[in-house]
Design a protein around this motif. Structure first.
Motif, PDB file in Angstrom:
ATOM      1  N   TYR A   1      10.781  54.390 -70.410  1.00 46.52           N
ATOM      2  CA  TYR A   1       9.515  54.448 -69.676  1.00 46.52           C
ATOM      3  C   TYR A   1       9.774  55.108 -68.322  1.00 46.52           C
ATOM      4  O   TYR A   1      10.608  54.648 -67.551  1.00 46.52           O
ATOM      5  N   ALA A   2       9.049  56.150 -68.042  1.00 50.41           N
ATOM      6  CA  ALA A   2       9.257  56.899 -66.808  1.00 50.41           C
ATOM      7  C   ALA A   2       8.441  56.351 -65.641  1.00 50.41           C
ATOM      8  O   ALA A   2       8.804  56.561 -64.485  1.00 50.41           O
ATOM      9  N   TYR A   3       7.356  55.689 -65.944  1.00 50.08           N
ATOM     10  CA  TYR A   3       6.431  55.256 -64.891  1.00 50.08           C
ATOM     11  C   TYR A   3       6.295  53.739 -64.911  1.00 50.08           C
ATOM     12  O   TYR A   3       6.130  53.132 -65.976  1.00 50.08           O
ATOM     13  N   TRP A   4       6.316  53.156 -63.720  1.00 46.56           N
ATOM     14  CA  TRP A   4       6.278  51.707 -63.582  1.00 46.56           C
ATOM     15  C   TRP A   4       5.298  51.301 -62.495  1.00 46.56           C
ATOM     16  O   TRP A   4       5.193  51.954 -61.463  1.00 46.56           O
ATOM     17  N   GLY A   5       4.616  50.188 -62.745  1.00 45.69           N
ATOM     18  CA  GLY A   5       3.780  49.593 -61.713  1.00 45.69           C
ATOM     19  C   GLY A   5       4.619  48.727 -60.798  1.00 45.69           C
ATOM     20  O   GLY A   5       5.821  48.529 -61.014  1.00 45.69           O
ATOM     21  N   GLN A   6       3.976  48.163 -59.806  1.00 42.61           N
ATOM     22  CA  GLN A   6       4.696  47.410 -58.779  1.00 42.61           C
ATOM     23  C   GLN A   6       4.975  45.969 -59.185  1.00 42.61           C
ATOM     24  O   GLN A   6       5.750  45.307 -58.526  1.00 42.61           O
ATOM     25  N   GLY A   7       4.351  45.481 -60.223  1.00 38.76           N
ATOM     26  CA  GLY A   7       4.581  44.109 -60.671  1.00 38.76           C
ATOM     27  C   GLY A   7       3.549  43.144 -60.138  1.00 38.76           C
ATOM     28  O   GLY A   7       3.037  43.305 -59.027  1.00 38.76           O
ATOM     29  N   THR A   8       3.249  42.143 -60.947  1.00 36.97           N
ATOM     30  CA  THR A   8       2.339  41.081 -60.538  1.00 36.97           C
ATOM     31  C   THR A   8       2.962  39.751 -60.947  1.00 36.97           C
ATOM     32  O   THR A   8       3.481  39.618 -62.055  1.00 36.97           O
ATOM     33  N   LEU A   9       2.949  38.791 -60.056  1.00 34.75           N
ATOM     34  CA  LEU A   9       3.670  37.540 -60.252  1.00 34.75           C
ATOM     35  C   LEU A   9       2.836  36.531 -61.034  1.00 34.75           C
ATOM     36  O   LEU A   9       1.684  36.256 -60.690  1.00 34.75           O
ATOM     37  N   VAL A  10       3.451  35.986 -62.073  1.00 29.43           N
ATOM     38  CA  VAL A  10       2.841  34.904 -62.851  1.00 29.43           C
ATOM     39  C   VAL A  10       3.703  33.664 -62.679  1.00 29.43           C
ATOM     40  O   VAL A  10       4.907  33.688 -62.952  1.00 29.43           O
ATOM     41  N   THR A  11       3.093  32.600 -62.215  1.00 29.02           N
ATOM     42  CA  THR A  11       3.775  31.327 -62.028  1.00 29.02           C
ATOM     43  C   THR A  11       3.106  30.293 -62.921  1.00 29.02           C
ATOM     44  O   THR A  11       1.884  30.173 -62.919  1.00 29.02           O
ATOM     45  N   VAL A  12       3.912  29.570 -63.688  1.00 30.59           N
ATOM     46  CA  VAL A  12       3.377  28.584 -64.615  1.00 30.59           C
ATOM     47  C   VAL A  12       3.982  27.231 -64.281  1.00 30.59           C
ATOM     48  O   VAL A  12       5.201  27.052 -64.364  1.00 30.59           O
TER      49      VAL A  12
END
Length: 123
Positions: free
Chosen positions: A110-121
């Motif tokens: 994968y050449a392109y990536w987003g910045q990430g989003t945090l999931v806490t459970v």
């Protein structure tokens, strides 16, 4: 191509969340899109992916049956619906894309990536 992930948050075990990843760039609407996650102290791992049309979807064994990936090419957005969340699903979730991907679970493709989003459970 720029990817913007959103939708993360703090939930309790058993709850649901829907993540979104909006992409820029008209041609990227037909790219292979995927979701990966990285928990603290662990390597980034494959979660789910979809081909350009959404007709083929792929999941890791750990989320199969609980998570659903979908896409809306008109909005150039890919979604990850997460049901029955478990504490072990807690991580930063990243969306990824590329024009061609031979092995969907291989993050190096994968050449392109987003910045990430945090999931806490919470349990």
């Amino acid at each position: 191509v720029q990817l913007q992930a959103s939708g993360g948050g703090l939930v309790q075990a058993g709850d649901s969340l829907r993540l979104s990843c909006a992409a820029s760039g008209r041609t990227s609407s037909t790219y292979v899109k995927g979701w990966f996650r990285q928990a603290a102290g662990k390597e980034r791992e494959f979660v789910a992916a979809t081909n350009w049309s959404g007709s083929n979807t792929y999941y890791s064994d750990s989320v199969k049956g609980r998570f659903t990936i979908s896409r809306d090419n008109a909005k150039n957005t890919v979604y990850l619906r997460m049901n029955s969340l478990k504490p072990e699903d807690a991580a930063v979730y990243y969306c990824a894309a590329n024009r061609y991907v031979n092995t969907v679970h291989d993050r190096s493709q994968y050449a392109y990536w987003g910045q990430g989003t945090l999931v806490t459970v919470s349990s």
